[in-house]
Design a protein around this motif. Structure first.
Motif, PDB file in Angstrom:
ATOM      1  N   ARG A  41       0.650  -1.567   0.145  1.00  0.00           N
ATOM      2  CA  ARG A  41      -0.058  -0.023  -0.138  1.00  0.00           C
ATOM      3  C   ARG A  41       0.566   0.973  -0.136  1.00  0.00           C
ATOM      4  O   ARG A  41       0.783   2.569  -0.139  1.00  0.00           O
ATOM      5  N   LEU A  42       2.171   1.424   0.208  1.00  0.00           N
ATOM      6  CA  LEU A  42       3.181   2.374  -0.318  1.00  0.00           C
ATOM      7  C   LEU A  42       3.244   2.678  -0.900  1.00  0.00           C
ATOM      8  O   LEU A  42       3.827   1.609  -1.369  1.00  0.00           O
ATOM      9  N   PRO A  43       3.184   3.586  -1.199  1.00  0.00           N
ATOM     10  CA  PRO A  43       4.074   4.320  -3.180  1.00  0.00           C
ATOM     11  C   PRO A  43       5.514   3.906  -3.230  1.00  0.00           C
ATOM     12  O   PRO A  43       5.551   3.158  -4.372  1.00  0.00           O
ATOM     13  N   ILE A  44       6.068   3.907  -1.990  1.00  0.00           N
ATOM     14  CA  ILE A  44       7.883   3.960  -2.460  1.00  0.00           C
ATOM     15  C   ILE A  44       8.276   2.656  -2.622  1.00  0.00           C
ATOM     16  O   ILE A  44       8.499   2.191  -3.656  1.00  0.00           O
ATOM     17  N   ALA A  45       7.072   1.191  -2.638  1.00  0.00           N
ATOM     18  CA  ALA A  45       7.791  -0.499  -3.152  1.00  0.00           C
ATOM     19  C   ALA A  45       7.016  -0.004  -4.435  1.00  0.00           C
ATOM     20  O   ALA A  45       8.331  -0.571  -5.433  1.00  0.00           O
ATOM     21  N   SER A  46       6.554   0.155  -5.031  1.00  0.00           N
ATOM     22  CA  SER A  46       5.951   0.529  -6.768  1.00  0.00           C
ATOM     23  C   SER A  46       7.207   1.478  -7.050  1.00  0.00           C
ATOM     24  O   SER A  46       7.531   1.234  -8.751  1.00  0.00           O
ATOM     25  N   GLU A  47       6.475   2.288  -6.637  1.00  0.00           N
ATOM     26  CA  GLU A  47       8.286   3.266  -6.943  1.00  0.00           C
ATOM     27  C   GLU A  47       9.259   2.624  -6.979  1.00  0.00           C
ATOM     28  O   GLU A  47      10.174   2.367  -8.965  1.00  0.00           O
ATOM     29  N   THR A  48       9.944   2.002  -6.502  1.00  0.00           N
ATOM     30  CA  THR A  48      11.052   1.293  -6.745  1.00  0.00           C
ATOM     31  C   THR A  48      11.034   0.589  -7.603  1.00  0.00           C
ATOM     32  O   THR A  48      12.135   0.010  -8.407  1.00  0.00           O
ATOM     33  N   ILE A  49      10.017  -0.477  -8.145  1.00  0.00           N
ATOM     34  CA  ILE A  49      10.114  -1.706  -8.776  1.00  0.00           C
ATOM     35  C   ILE A  49      10.144  -1.258 -10.319  1.00  0.00           C
ATOM     36  O   ILE A  49      10.575  -1.681 -10.876  1.00  0.00           O
ATOM     37  N   THR A  50       9.204   0.065 -10.274  1.00  0.00           N
ATOM     38  CA  THR A  50       9.434   1.055 -11.979  1.00  0.00           C
ATOM     39  C   THR A  50      10.033   1.464 -11.799  1.00  0.00           C
ATOM     40  O   THR A  50      10.834   1.497 -12.930  1.00  0.00           O
ATOM     41  N   ARG A  51      11.382   1.940 -10.990  1.00  0.00           N
ATOM     42  CA  ARG A  51      12.212   2.825 -11.562  1.00  0.00           C
ATOM     43  C   ARG A  51      13.323   1.330 -11.706  1.00  0.00           C
ATOM     44  O   ARG A  51      14.135   2.286 -12.263  1.00  0.00           O
ATOM     45  N   LEU A  52      13.712   0.429 -11.200  1.00  0.00           N
ATOM     46  CA  LEU A  52      14.983  -0.639 -11.559  1.00  0.00           C
ATOM     47  C   LEU A  52      14.184  -1.325 -12.858  1.00  0.00           C
ATOM     48  O   LEU A  52      14.972  -1.538 -13.592  1.00  0.00           O
ATOM     49  N   ALA A  53      12.500  -1.246 -12.879  1.00  0.00           N
ATOM     50  CA  ALA A  53      12.615  -1.626 -14.614  1.00  0.00           C
ATOM     51  C   ALA A  53      12.638  -0.255 -15.333  1.00  0.00           C
ATOM     52  O   ALA A  53      13.345  -0.750 -16.821  1.00  0.00           O
TER      53      ALA A  53
END
Ligand code: NI
Length: 160
Positions: free
Chosen positions: A23-35
């Motif tokens: 639910r925390l945005p930082i999690a998806s920001e991290t994986i999206t940044r890696l992609a």
């Protein structure tokens, strides 16, 4: 970079990074940044999927990855530190890599994301529509490169 191999044709091969979801945005920001970072290093299309909680889920992410492409081979990478029920049971089932009697997602782990409200742990697994080839890789694991990251964190802490 992937080595030049005939079976890895950029036109027909995609990469799907599969994260847990939070639910925390930082999690998806991290994986999206890696992609995004990976996408700058490879000719292959790189997509992101979430095991639970966050969208797109794995079936939707696969649809997005292959849409308007010739992709018939997807390398699915569970971006998890180690194997667990999600990587050994749930994700292979969603990817239709294994048949099992129950379609329930495993629910025996309890971390923060799972405590509040309702999410789809109790629902039936939605499975992919993709008919191409899926190559499912190992998670990050006890890799020397992961150790390098841990050492970097420690060194940064010591130098503060
Ligand atoms: Ni979970």
């Amino acid at each position: 970079m992937l080595e030049e191999k005939s079976e890895f044709n950029p036109d027909n091969t995609g990469i799907l990074l599969i994260s847990h979801g939070s639910r925390l945005p930082i999690a998806s920001e991290t994986i999206t940044r890696l992609a995004e970072m990976y996408g700058q290093e490879t000719d292959l299309k790189v997509g992101v999927a979430y095991m639970e909680i966050h969208e797109p889920n794995i079936p939707d992410a696969l649809d997005i990855l292959v849409k308007d492409t010739n992709i018939d081979t997807v390398i699915a990478v569970p971006v998890f530190l180690s194997h667990g029920m999600h990587t050994t049971r749930d994700i292979p089932k969603i990817l239709r890599l294994k048949d099992e009697d129950s379609d329930e997602v495993s629910h025996h782990h309890s971390h923060e994301d799972h405590n509040e409200g309702s999410h789809h742990h109790s629902h039936d697994l939605e499975k992919i529509n993709f008919d191409g080839k899926i190559i499912y890789t190992e998670p990050l694991g006890a890799d020397p490169l992961v150790l390098e990251i841990i050492k970097k964190r420690v060194e940064n802490a010591l130098n503060q």
